[in-house]
Design an enzyme around this catalytic site. Structure first.
Site, short mmCIF file in Angstrom:
data_model
loop_
_atom_site.label_atom_id
_atom_site.label_comp_id
_atom_site.label_asym_id
_atom_site.label_seq_id
_atom_site.Cartn_x
_atom_site.Cartn_y
_atom_site.Cartn_z
N MET A 30 9.51 -36.41 -4.50
CA MET A 30 8.18 -36.40 -5.13
C MET A 30 7.15 -36.99 -4.14
O MET A 30 6.06 -37.38 -4.53
CB MET A 30 8.20 -37.20 -6.43
CG MET A 30 9.15 -36.57 -7.46
SD MET A 30 8.76 -36.94 -9.17
CE MET A 30 8.92 -38.71 -9.18
N HIS A 34 9.75 -42.73 2.00
CA HIS A 34 10.13 -44.01 2.59
C HIS A 34 11.47 -43.82 3.30
O HIS A 34 11.99 -42.69 3.34
CB HIS A 34 10.21 -45.11 1.52
CG HIS A 34 11.05 -44.72 0.34
ND1 HIS A 34 12.41 -44.60 0.38
CD2 HIS A 34 10.70 -44.38 -0.94
CE1 HIS A 34 12.88 -44.24 -0.78
NE2 HIS A 34 11.87 -44.07 -1.61
N HIS A 37 14.19 -41.67 1.73
CA HIS A 37 14.04 -40.21 1.91
C HIS A 37 14.40 -39.81 3.34
O HIS A 37 15.03 -38.77 3.56
CB HIS A 37 12.59 -39.80 1.65
CG HIS A 37 12.09 -40.04 0.27
ND1 HIS A 37 11.10 -40.95 -0.02
CD2 HIS A 37 12.46 -39.50 -0.91
CE1 HIS A 37 10.87 -40.96 -1.31
NE2 HIS A 37 11.68 -40.09 -1.88
N GLY A 147 19.51 -39.40 -3.45
CA GLY A 147 19.82 -40.81 -3.20
C GLY A 147 20.70 -41.39 -4.31
O GLY A 147 20.55 -41.05 -5.49
N LYS A 149 20.45 -44.34 -5.31
CA LYS A 149 19.66 -45.28 -6.12
C LYS A 149 19.46 -44.70 -7.52
O LYS A 149 19.53 -45.39 -8.51
CB LYS A 149 18.30 -45.58 -5.48
CG LYS A 149 17.49 -46.57 -6.32
CD LYS A 149 16.25 -47.05 -5.62
CE LYS A 149 15.20 -46.00 -5.53
NZ LYS A 149 14.58 -45.66 -6.83
O1 PAF Z 1 14.33 -38.17 -7.27
C1 PAF Z 1 13.23 -37.61 -7.28
O2 PAF Z 1 12.34 -37.89 -6.48
C2 PAF Z 1 12.95 -36.56 -8.32
O3 PAF Z 1 13.53 -36.87 -9.55
C3 PAF Z 1 13.37 -35.13 -7.88
C4 PAF Z 1 14.87 -35.03 -7.68
C5 PAF Z 1 12.66 -34.77 -6.60
C6 PAF Z 1 12.99 -34.11 -8.95
O4 PAF Z 1 11.63 -34.10 -9.19
#
Ligand code: PAF
Length: 282
Positions: A30, A34, A37, A147, A149
């Site tokens: 989203m 950081h 990711h 992740g 988390k």
């Molecule tokens: O983990 C996330 O950032 C969100 O839940 C995802 C998997 C991108 C779905 O919108």
């Protein structure tokens, strides 16, 4: 690195890559990237020829009163980070592109979503499954990275892929932490300096719980109470949950006899709801 805003543009690129025999790794995000990711991207680079990062703050997974509007967004900043890490394509659609007028189809499940975050966020996982399903159909990845988390999200996605015979391999990647133990999260940006100073207590409390398990404690309530007490001891006023669930069914256990997930969600101040967890093998 290409930045695509439409499904049509992405599909054109994917078609070209597939024709050349390239494998594709997808990192769904989203945004407000950081190091957590970036570690997913690193894994994706190792496992696939081309790496796609999706950046989409998915309204469908936010309930009323949650932080959809305030969720941090900065595509320019994220694009710079992705470019540096060798990402091949960013898919950053607008809401209308993902959910055009008349959209009315969803992906949902009965199990795995009733406990943990699903209790206080009842529509959350339906939104996650639906958007991830759409992303899989658009990007057609061989591999996708999530992740640990978001342990419940990872379990839900793995189950969805298995149940619906989806042709994608899901890889879970370890939690990346700040030096003081706080799990990296886009939502850490909501913390005031005072809240930030308190936030490592979440990891410290989970570590205390893990130590109890290592020393042989098998009564989940005793571990949950100790973790909760430690978190509350520093002046944190609201815990959403501290739970110990079976690692596969995500259902609460009366006695710890097989592998478990210990997870919590804690409100730091008014805006930040932070999650963290650990797994324990018996
Ligand atoms: O983990 C996330 O950032 C969100 O839940 C995802 C998997 C991108 C779905 O919108």
């Amino acid at each position: 690195m290409k930045i695509c805003k439409t499904v049509k543009e992405v599909k054109k690129e994917i078609k070209k890559w597939k024709a050349e025999g390239d494998t594709i790794g997808l990192v769904p995000t989203m945004g407000w990237l950081h190091e957590g990711h970036l570690s997913l991207i690193k894994n994706a680079k190792k496992g696939s020829d081309k790496v796609v990062v999706s950046i989409f703050v998915n309204p469908m997974q936010f309930g009323p009163g949650e932080d959809y509007d305030s969720y941090p967004r900065d595509l320019k900043r994220d694009a710079k980070l992705c470019d540096k890490k060798g990402v091949d394509l960013i898919f950053a659609p607008e809401v209308d592109e993902m959910y055009p007028d008349g959209f009315c189809s969803y992906v949902d499940m009965n199990g795995l979503t009733g406990e943990l975050c699903g209790k206080s966020r009842p529509i959350h996982f339906r939104g996650v499954q639906t958007v991830v399903n759409k992303l899989f159909n658009i990007v057609e990845p061989n591999n996708a990275y999530f992740g640990e988390k978001d342990a419940q999200q990872l379990a839900v996605i793995k189950r969805m892929v298995k149940d619906l015979n989806m042709n994608v391999k899901i890889t879970g990647c370890p939690i990346i932490r700040e030096d003081d133990g706080l799990a990296k999260s886009s939502r850490n940006s909501y913390l005031t300096p005072e809240e930030r100073a308190l936030a490592p207590i979440i990891h410290q409390a989970l570590d205390l719980g893990k130590d109890m398990l290592k020393k042989g404690e098998r009564n989940p309530q005793k571990v949950i109470d100790a973790i909760s007490e430690k978190i509350l001891s520093v002046g944190v006023t609201k815990i959403d949950y501290v739970s110990i669930v079976d690692a596969l069914s995500l259902k609460p256990v009366d006695k710890i006899e097989s592998d478990i997930l210990c997870a919590c969600a804690v409100y730091m101040g008014n805006s930040a709801r932070l999650i963290d967890n650990f797994s324990f093998e018996v």
